[in-house]
Design a protein around this motif. Structure first.
Motif, PDB file in Angstrom:
ATOM      1  N   ASP A  56      22.322  20.902 100.427  1.00  0.00           N
ATOM      2  CA  ASP A  56      22.681  21.320  99.119  1.00  0.00           C
ATOM      3  C   ASP A  56      23.933  22.103  99.020  1.00  0.00           C
ATOM      4  OD1 ASP A  56      22.767  22.197  96.441  1.00  0.00           O
ATOM      5  OD2 ASP A  56      20.541  22.228  96.261  1.00  0.00           O
ATOM      6  N   LYS A  57      25.190  21.422  98.503  1.00  0.00           N
ATOM      7  CA  LYS A  57      26.396  22.120  98.602  1.00  0.00           C
ATOM      8  C   LYS A  57      26.379  23.313  97.753  1.00  0.00           C
ATOM      9  CE  LYS A  57      29.539  18.185  99.925  1.00  0.00           C
ATOM     10  NZ  LYS A  57      30.777  17.651  99.540  1.00  0.00           N
ATOM     11  N   ILE A  58      25.873  23.536  96.633  1.00  0.00           N
ATOM     12  CA  ILE A  58      26.129  24.384  95.760  1.00  0.00           C
ATOM     13  C   ILE A  58      25.038  25.428  96.149  1.00  0.00           C
ATOM     14  CG2 ILE A  58      24.429  23.786  93.828  1.00  0.00           C
ATOM     15  CD1 ILE A  58      27.746  25.571  93.166  1.00  0.00           C
ATOM     16  N   GLN A  59      23.821  25.192  96.558  1.00  0.00           N
ATOM     17  CA  GLN A  59      22.806  26.176  97.364  1.00  0.00           C
ATOM     18  C   GLN A  59      23.584  26.848  98.445  1.00  0.00           C
ATOM     19  OE1 GLN A  59      20.495  27.434  95.571  1.00  0.00           O
ATOM     20  NE2 GLN A  59      20.441  29.025  96.998  1.00  0.00           N
ATOM     21  N   SER A  60      24.402  25.898  99.421  1.00  0.00           N
ATOM     22  CA  SER A  60      24.918  26.481 100.494  1.00  0.00           C
ATOM     23  C   SER A  60      26.111  27.468 100.349  1.00  0.00           C
ATOM     24  CB  SER A  60      25.608  25.421 101.501  1.00  0.00           C
ATOM     25  OG  SER A  60      24.571  24.491 101.881  1.00  0.00           O
ATOM     26  N   GLU A  61      26.729  27.488  99.244  1.00  0.00           N
ATOM     27  CA  GLU A  61      27.718  28.133  98.554  1.00  0.00           C
ATOM     28  C   GLU A  61      27.189  29.533  98.183  1.00  0.00           C
ATOM     29  OE1 GLU A  61      31.333  28.063  97.942  1.00  0.00           O
ATOM     30  OE2 GLU A  61      31.629  26.153  99.071  1.00  0.00           O
ATOM     31  N   LEU A  62      26.038  29.700  97.680  1.00  0.00           N
ATOM     32  CA  LEU A  62      25.428  30.721  97.325  1.00  0.00           C
ATOM     33  C   LEU A  62      24.917  31.515  98.410  1.00  0.00           C
ATOM     34  CD1 LEU A  62      23.310  29.399  93.976  1.00  0.00           C
ATOM     35  CD2 LEU A  62      25.679  30.846  94.103  1.00  0.00           C
ATOM     36  N   ASN A  63      24.048  30.790  99.402  1.00  0.00           N
ATOM     37  CA  ASN A  63      23.607  31.338 100.634  1.00  0.00           C
ATOM     38  C   ASN A  63      24.800  31.919 101.406  1.00  0.00           C
ATOM     39  OD1 ASN A  63      21.110  30.430  99.824  1.00  0.00           O
ATOM     40  ND2 ASN A  63      21.132  28.694 100.855  1.00  0.00           N
ATOM     41  N   ASP A  64      25.761  31.358 101.476  1.00  0.00           N
ATOM     42  CA  ASP A  64      26.882  31.629 102.493  1.00  0.00           C
ATOM     43  C   ASP A  64      27.560  32.829 101.695  1.00  0.00           C
ATOM     44  OD1 ASP A  64      26.416  29.657 104.188  1.00  0.00           O
ATOM     45  OD2 ASP A  64      27.919  28.386 103.733  1.00  0.00           O
ATOM     46  N   ASP A 140      48.757  42.583 100.053  1.00  0.00           N
ATOM     47  CA  ASP A 140      49.034  43.841 100.033  1.00  0.00           C
ATOM     48  C   ASP A 140      48.672  44.275 101.632  1.00  0.00           C
ATOM     49  OD1 ASP A 140      49.684  44.284  97.523  1.00  0.00           O
ATOM     50  OD2 ASP A 140      47.631  44.544  96.863  1.00  0.00           O
ATOM     51  N   GLY A 141      48.913  43.361 102.589  1.00  0.00           N
ATOM     52  CA  GLY A 141      48.881  43.779 103.948  1.00  0.00           C
ATOM     53  C   GLY A 141      47.302  43.524 104.525  1.00  0.00           C
ATOM     54  N   LEU A 142      46.644  42.944 103.708  1.00  0.00           N
ATOM     55  CA  LEU A 142      45.315  42.882 104.101  1.00  0.00           C
ATOM     56  C   LEU A 142      44.710  41.406 104.034  1.00  0.00           C
ATOM     57  CD1 LEU A 142      43.233  45.759 102.221  1.00  0.00           C
ATOM     58  CD2 LEU A 142      44.144  45.664 104.689  1.00  0.00           C
ATOM     59  N   LEU A 143      44.028  41.020 105.040  1.00  0.00           N
ATOM     60  CA  LEU A 143      43.547  39.312 105.146  1.00  0.00           C
ATOM     61  C   LEU A 143      42.306  39.253 104.427  1.00  0.00           C
ATOM     62  CD1 LEU A 143      44.448  37.008 106.828  1.00  0.00           C
ATOM     63  CD2 LEU A 143      42.591  37.722 108.622  1.00  0.00           C
ATOM     64  N   TYR A 144      42.188  38.406 103.517  1.00  0.00           N
ATOM     65  CA  TYR A 144      41.047  37.882 102.888  1.00  0.00           C
ATOM     66  C   TYR A 144      40.690  36.600 103.340  1.00  0.00           C
ATOM     67  CZ  TYR A 144      41.586  41.906  99.765  1.00  0.00           C
ATOM     68  OH  TYR A 144      41.776  42.903  99.239  1.00  0.00           O
ATOM     69  N   TYR A 145      39.220  36.309 103.666  1.00  0.00           N
ATOM     70  CA  TYR A 145      38.764  34.744 103.855  1.00  0.00           C
ATOM     71  C   TYR A 145      38.166  34.365 102.578  1.00  0.00           C
ATOM     72  CZ  TYR A 145      35.515  31.346 105.579  1.00  0.00           C
ATOM     73  OH  TYR A 145      34.915  30.129 105.619  1.00  0.00           O
ATOM     74  N   ILE A 146      39.068  33.420 101.970  1.00  0.00           N
ATOM     75  CA  ILE A 146      38.759  33.227 100.530  1.00  0.00           C
ATOM     76  C   ILE A 146      37.734  31.884 100.395  1.00  0.00           C
ATOM     77  CG2 ILE A 146      40.995  33.801  99.849  1.00  0.00           C
ATOM     78  CD1 ILE A 146      42.015  30.973  99.758  1.00  0.00           C
ATOM     79  N   ASP A 147      37.301  31.383 101.429  1.00  0.00           N
ATOM     80  CA  ASP A 147      36.212  30.256 101.601  1.00  0.00           C
ATOM     81  C   ASP A 147      34.772  31.153 101.492  1.00  0.00           C
ATOM     82  OD1 ASP A 147      34.913  27.932 101.519  1.00  0.00           O
ATOM     83  OD2 ASP A 147      35.781  27.371 103.298  1.00  0.00           O
ATOM     84  N   TYR A 148      33.764  30.510 101.326  1.00  0.00           N
ATOM     85  CA  TYR A 148      32.291  31.131 101.400  1.00  0.00           C
ATOM     86  C   TYR A 148      31.811  30.339 102.452  1.00  0.00           C
ATOM     87  CZ  TYR A 148      32.957  33.417  96.990  1.00  0.00           C
ATOM     88  OH  TYR A 148      33.265  33.975  95.809  1.00  0.00           O
ATOM     89  N   GLU A 149      32.298  29.312 103.246  1.00  0.00           N
ATOM     90  CA  GLU A 149      31.691  28.798 104.230  1.00  0.00           C
ATOM     91  C   GLU A 149      31.330  29.366 105.473  1.00  0.00           C
ATOM     92  OE1 GLU A 149      32.341  25.094 107.404  1.00  0.00           O
ATOM     93  OE2 GLU A 149      33.580  24.979 105.604  1.00  0.00           O
ATOM     94  N   CYS A 150      30.195  29.554 105.943  1.00  0.00           N
ATOM     95  CA  CYS A 150      30.018  30.084 107.230  1.00  0.00           C
ATOM     96  C   CYS A 150      28.747  29.105 107.919  1.00  0.00           C
ATOM     97  CB  CYS A 150      29.635  31.519 107.313  1.00  0.00           C
ATOM     98  SG  CYS A 150      28.196  31.966 106.260  1.00  0.00           S
ATOM     99  N   ASN A 151      28.889  29.152 109.189  1.00  0.00           N
ATOM    100  CA  ASN A 151      27.914  28.526 110.110  1.00  0.00           C
ATOM    101  C   ASN A 151      27.124  29.353 111.106  1.00  0.00           C
ATOM    102  OD1 ASN A 151      28.214  25.673 108.978  1.00  0.00           O
ATOM    103  ND2 ASN A 151      30.478  26.169 109.546  1.00  0.00           N
TER     104      ASN A 151
END
Length: 177
Positions: A56-64, A140-151
């Motif tokens: 379930d992709k949307i639920q995965s987004e929320l969980n991640d 501003d010199g800081l790295l952001y992870y803009i995706d929510y995917e994690c495994n």
């Protein structure tokens, strides 16, 4: 795929879709405006992906999102989610992607160090993120992870064995994913 210059409503607000930012394994991301501010609207898609299995992709987004937020790494804040229409609104992090910096010869060692710092946080939690270089923005010199995917963590897909090589080698050579 949503139509540019159309509007979508989420959480009682209306967002105008200004520009397609990109298409990933799970959805399309659009630069969107609302009340004079910019946001990212992500529309989940169900197009086939030969190298990744989804539930379930949307639920995965929320969980991640919950797992990453709890980890404390820099990610965009989730503003709103519409599970029925499989859309979410994220904070817009303005800045160049790691891919564009690498291709321009501007990938600084401190950005790799910041990614490695994220790993020192995520690995003990048993997590990998998608280290593809378009998933990271520098502001501003800081790295952001803009995706929510994690495994679940695996050596094969960690930063050292996959992501870092991709950042340094493939980005600089201009190869596509």
């Amino acid at each position: 795929m949503l139509e540019l210059n159309s509007c979508v409503s989420l959480g009682g607000k209306t967002y105008r879709l200004e520009k397609l930012l990109g298409k990933g394994k799970g959805g399309y991301s659009y630069l969107s405006s609302c009340g004079g501010e910019f946001f990212v609207v992500k529309q989940i898609h169900h197009e086939p992906c030969s190298y990744y299995t989804f539930g379930d992709k949307i639920q995965s987004e929320l969980n991640d999102y919950s797992r990453l937020k709890a980890s404390g790494i820099r990610i965009p804040r989730m503003i709103s989610c519409d599970t029925k229409n499989e859309r979410l609104v994220k904070e817009f992090i303005d800045g160049p992607t790691v891919e564009s910096l690498a291709q321009s010869g501007l990938l600084m060692p401190e950005y790799i160090e910041q990614a490695e710092e994220m790993c020192r946080i995520l690995y003990p939690l048993g997590l990998n993120i998608d280290y593809y270089p378009t998933n990271f923005i520098v502001r501003d010199g800081l790295l952001y992870y803009i995706d929510y995917e994690c495994n679940s963590y695996s050596d094969e897909w960690n930063f050292e064995n996959w992501g870092k090589k991709y950042w340094v080698n493939r980005c600089l050579s201009g190869e596509e994913k």
